[in-house]
Write a protein that holds these residues in place. Structure first.
Motif, PDB file in Angstrom:
ATOM      1  N   GLU A 250      -6.131  -5.658   2.692  1.00  0.00           N
ATOM      2  CA  GLU A 250      -4.989  -5.914   1.769  1.00  0.00           C
ATOM      3  C   GLU A 250      -4.893  -6.838   3.492  1.00  0.00           C
ATOM      4  O   GLU A 250      -4.139  -8.079   2.613  1.00  0.00           O
ATOM      5  CB  GLU A 250      -4.645  -4.628   2.015  1.00  0.00           C
ATOM      6  CG  GLU A 250      -2.740  -4.931   1.485  1.00  0.00           C
ATOM      7  CD  GLU A 250      -2.877  -5.158  -0.157  1.00  0.00           C
ATOM      8  OE1 GLU A 250      -1.763  -6.127  -0.790  1.00  0.00           O
ATOM      9  OE2 GLU A 250      -4.003  -4.804  -0.720  1.00  0.00           O
TER      10      GLU A 250
ATOM     11  N   LYS B  75      -8.827  -0.346   2.762  1.00  0.00           N
ATOM     12  CA  LYS B  75      -8.181  -0.806   2.081  1.00  0.00           C
ATOM     13  C   LYS B  75      -7.191  -1.625   3.169  1.00  0.00           C
ATOM     14  O   LYS B  75      -6.524  -2.507   2.031  1.00  0.00           O
ATOM     15  CB  LYS B  75      -7.536   0.237   1.883  1.00  0.00           C
ATOM     16  CG  LYS B  75      -6.236   0.053   0.634  1.00  0.00           C
ATOM     17  CD  LYS B  75      -5.858   1.605   0.346  1.00  0.00           C
ATOM     18  CE  LYS B  75      -7.511   2.104  -0.920  1.00  0.00           C
ATOM     19  NZ  LYS B  75      -6.179   3.572  -1.358  1.00  0.00           N
ATOM     20  N   ILE B  76      -6.785  -0.745   4.713  1.00  0.00           N
ATOM     21  CA  ILE B  76      -6.254  -1.938   5.133  1.00  0.00           C
ATOM     22  C   ILE B  76      -6.430  -3.535   5.301  1.00  0.00           C
ATOM     23  O   ILE B  76      -5.683  -4.527   5.428  1.00  0.00           O
ATOM     24  CB  ILE B  76      -5.817  -1.555   6.396  1.00  0.00           C
ATOM     25  CG1 ILE B  76      -4.640  -0.302   5.960  1.00  0.00           C
ATOM     26  CG2 ILE B  76      -4.240  -1.308   7.091  1.00  0.00           C
ATOM     27  CD1 ILE B  76      -4.163   1.194   6.885  1.00  0.00           C
TER      28      ILE B  76
ATOM     29  N   GLU C  41     -11.863   5.428   4.561  1.00  0.00           N
ATOM     30  CA  GLU C  41     -11.439   4.796   3.348  1.00  0.00           C
ATOM     31  C   GLU C  41      -9.912   3.450   3.780  1.00  0.00           C
ATOM     32  O   GLU C  41     -10.032   2.939   3.053  1.00  0.00           O
ATOM     33  CB  GLU C  41     -10.950   5.905   1.989  1.00  0.00           C
ATOM     34  CG  GLU C  41     -12.118   6.212   1.932  1.00  0.00           C
ATOM     35  CD  GLU C  41     -11.551   6.994   0.276  1.00  0.00           C
ATOM     36  OE1 GLU C  41     -10.769   7.041   0.046  1.00  0.00           O
ATOM     37  OE2 GLU C  41     -13.116   7.722   0.115  1.00  0.00           O
ATOM     38  N   TYR C  42      -8.881   4.643   4.521  1.00  0.00           N
ATOM     39  CA  TYR C  42      -7.791   3.613   4.701  1.00  0.00           C
ATOM     40  C   TYR C  42      -8.018   2.932   5.100  1.00  0.00           C
ATOM     41  O   TYR C  42      -7.485   0.942   4.947  1.00  0.00           O
ATOM     42  CB  TYR C  42      -7.253   5.042   5.396  1.00  0.00           C
ATOM     43  CG  TYR C  42      -5.652   5.554   4.273  1.00  0.00           C
ATOM     44  CD1 TYR C  42      -6.157   5.695   3.389  1.00  0.00           C
ATOM     45  CD2 TYR C  42      -4.962   5.704   5.071  1.00  0.00           C
ATOM     46  CE1 TYR C  42      -5.336   6.886   1.883  1.00  0.00           C
ATOM     47  CE2 TYR C  42      -3.485   7.071   3.726  1.00  0.00           C
ATOM     48  CZ  TYR C  42      -4.738   6.920   2.554  1.00  0.00           C
ATOM     49  OH  TYR C  42      -3.256   7.593   2.561  1.00  0.00           O
TER      50      TYR C  42
ATOM     51  N   ILE D 123       1.767   2.901   2.633  1.00  0.00           N
ATOM     52  CA  ILE D 123       1.810   3.686   3.378  1.00  0.00           C
ATOM     53  C   ILE D 123       3.114   4.439   4.724  1.00  0.00           C
ATOM     54  O   ILE D 123       3.846   3.190   5.139  1.00  0.00           O
ATOM     55  CB  ILE D 123       0.161   2.831   4.832  1.00  0.00           C
ATOM     56  CG1 ILE D 123       0.912   1.825   4.791  1.00  0.00           C
ATOM     57  CG2 ILE D 123      -0.475   3.011   3.837  1.00  0.00           C
ATOM     58  CD1 ILE D 123      -0.769   1.043   5.965  1.00  0.00           C
TER      59      ILE D 123
ATOM     60  N   ASN E 274      -9.018   3.672  11.236  1.00  0.00           N
ATOM     61  CA  ASN E 274      -7.727   4.526  11.312  1.00  0.00           C
ATOM     62  C   ASN E 274      -8.572   5.549  11.470  1.00  0.00           C
ATOM     63  O   ASN E 274      -9.958   5.663  11.618  1.00  0.00           O
ATOM     64  CB  ASN E 274      -6.679   4.109   9.958  1.00  0.00           C
ATOM     65  CG  ASN E 274      -6.278   4.656   9.475  1.00  0.00           C
ATOM     66  OD1 ASN E 274      -6.343   5.565   8.684  1.00  0.00           O
ATOM     67  ND2 ASN E 274      -5.002   4.067   9.486  1.00  0.00           N
TER      68      ASN E 274
ATOM     69  N   ASN F 130      -8.620   7.523   9.032  1.00  0.00           N
ATOM     70  CA  ASN F 130      -9.115   7.892   7.305  1.00  0.00           C
ATOM     71  C   ASN F 130     -10.194   6.165   7.364  1.00  0.00           C
ATOM     72  O   ASN F 130      -9.401   5.506   7.301  1.00  0.00           O
ATOM     73  CB  ASN F 130      -8.107   7.880   7.085  1.00  0.00           C
ATOM     74  CG  ASN F 130      -8.948   8.526   5.059  1.00  0.00           C
ATOM     75  OD1 ASN F 130      -9.718   7.151   4.318  1.00  0.00           O
ATOM     76  ND2 ASN F 130      -8.297   9.380   4.515  1.00  0.00           N
TER      77      ASN F 130
ATOM     78  N   LEU G 249       0.698  -1.218  -0.199  1.00  0.00           N
ATOM     79  CA  LEU G 249      -0.443  -0.382   0.104  1.00  0.00           C
ATOM     80  C   LEU G 249       0.840   1.351   0.063  1.00  0.00           C
ATOM     81  O   LEU G 249      -0.101   2.512  -0.318  1.00  0.00           O
ATOM     82  CB  LEU G 249      -1.041  -0.013   0.814  1.00  0.00           C
ATOM     83  CG  LEU G 249      -1.956  -1.150   1.322  1.00  0.00           C
ATOM     84  CD1 LEU G 249      -3.052  -1.143   2.573  1.00  0.00           C
ATOM     85  CD2 LEU G 249      -2.918  -0.843   0.162  1.00  0.00           C
TER      86      LEU G 249
END
Length: 242
Positions: free
Chosen positions: A140, A136-137, A132-133, A100, A128, A130, A98
């Protein structure tokens, strides 16, 4: 040991009701300020994995059925997999994929892994700032974990993603009503302590019983206070009506 007079106790709190209400309101305001101004909103997203099948990734399963042995092995692997999800090997690969700007330890603090009791389900939750993060994390981590188990760690295809993480619209750690109720309860406790302490420090005599407790002698008689000024006003009033 002195008996507790519930009537006196009630009167003691009732006489200070204004101070009690004020203290509770002050703590409720503090609760609002804390909840709005000092709590950083964190968004949580979860993905679910299931352990099913134990065939080697280099072999093809001859049958699609799941045996009792498969279930036994998977149930024993749930606890191990739950720990492996948060390992440096997995989280390091997620960070690399990612791009990050965090290290494994920082990411681990925001990852929670739970297993559903009596099942082969594992839930990965990521928090998080955020939203969206967070989603996404979480996705993943599930993807990397599935690949690592199949190709590197156990070399078996028994990890499958059931539900992907979605973006959360509401913070998971912010509950204004809950914070206000908690601070209001603290205010009630503080107000109660205030009333009790002020009553303990108050040494003035208020009742006949207070005198008897202090000097250990029963009161035989009491003389009512006579208001001379009020009596003069009454006499003048009667004189004016003549």
């Amino acid at each position: 040991m002195e008996e507790i007079d519930l009537k006196q106790l009630f009167e003691m709190f009732w006489n200070k009701k204004a101070q009690i209400i004020l203290i509770i309101l002050i703590f409720m305001v503090i609760g609002v300020i804390y909840s709005v101004g000092f709590v950083t909103p964190m968004y949580s997203s979860s993905t679910t994995l299931v352990l099913a099948g134990t065939a080697s990734s280099t072999e093809e399963q001859s049958t699609n059925t799941i045996t009792t042995a498969d279930l036994t092995i998977n149930s024993k692997l749930v606890a191990t997999y739950s720990e492996l999800v948060k390992s440096k090997n997995i989280l390091g690969q997620v960070i690399s994929n990612l791009g990050i700007n965090v290290n494994e330890e920082q990411l681990r603090q925001n990852v929670q892994v739970t297993s559903v009791e009596d099942t082969e389900l594992i839930e990965i939750t990521v928090s998080n700032e955020n939203a969206e993060y967070a989603a996404k994390i979480a996705n993943e981590i599930a993807k990397v974990f599935e690949e690592k188990i199949a190709k590197e760690i156990y070399n078996i295809n028994n990890v499958h993603i059931v539900d992907e993480a979605t973006v959360s619209a509401n913070p998971s750690n912010v509950n204004h009503l809950k914070d206000i109720v908690i601070f209001a309860f603290i205010g009630v406790v503080v107000a109660g302590m205030y009333v009790l302490i002020t009553n303990m420090l108050d040494t003035t005599v208020k009742t006949q019983e207070d005198i008897e407790k202090e000097i250990k002698i029963p009161v035989l008689a009491s003389i009512p206070m006579y208001d001379m000024e009020m009596e003069k006003l009454k006499k003048k009033g009667r004189g004016g009506r003549r």
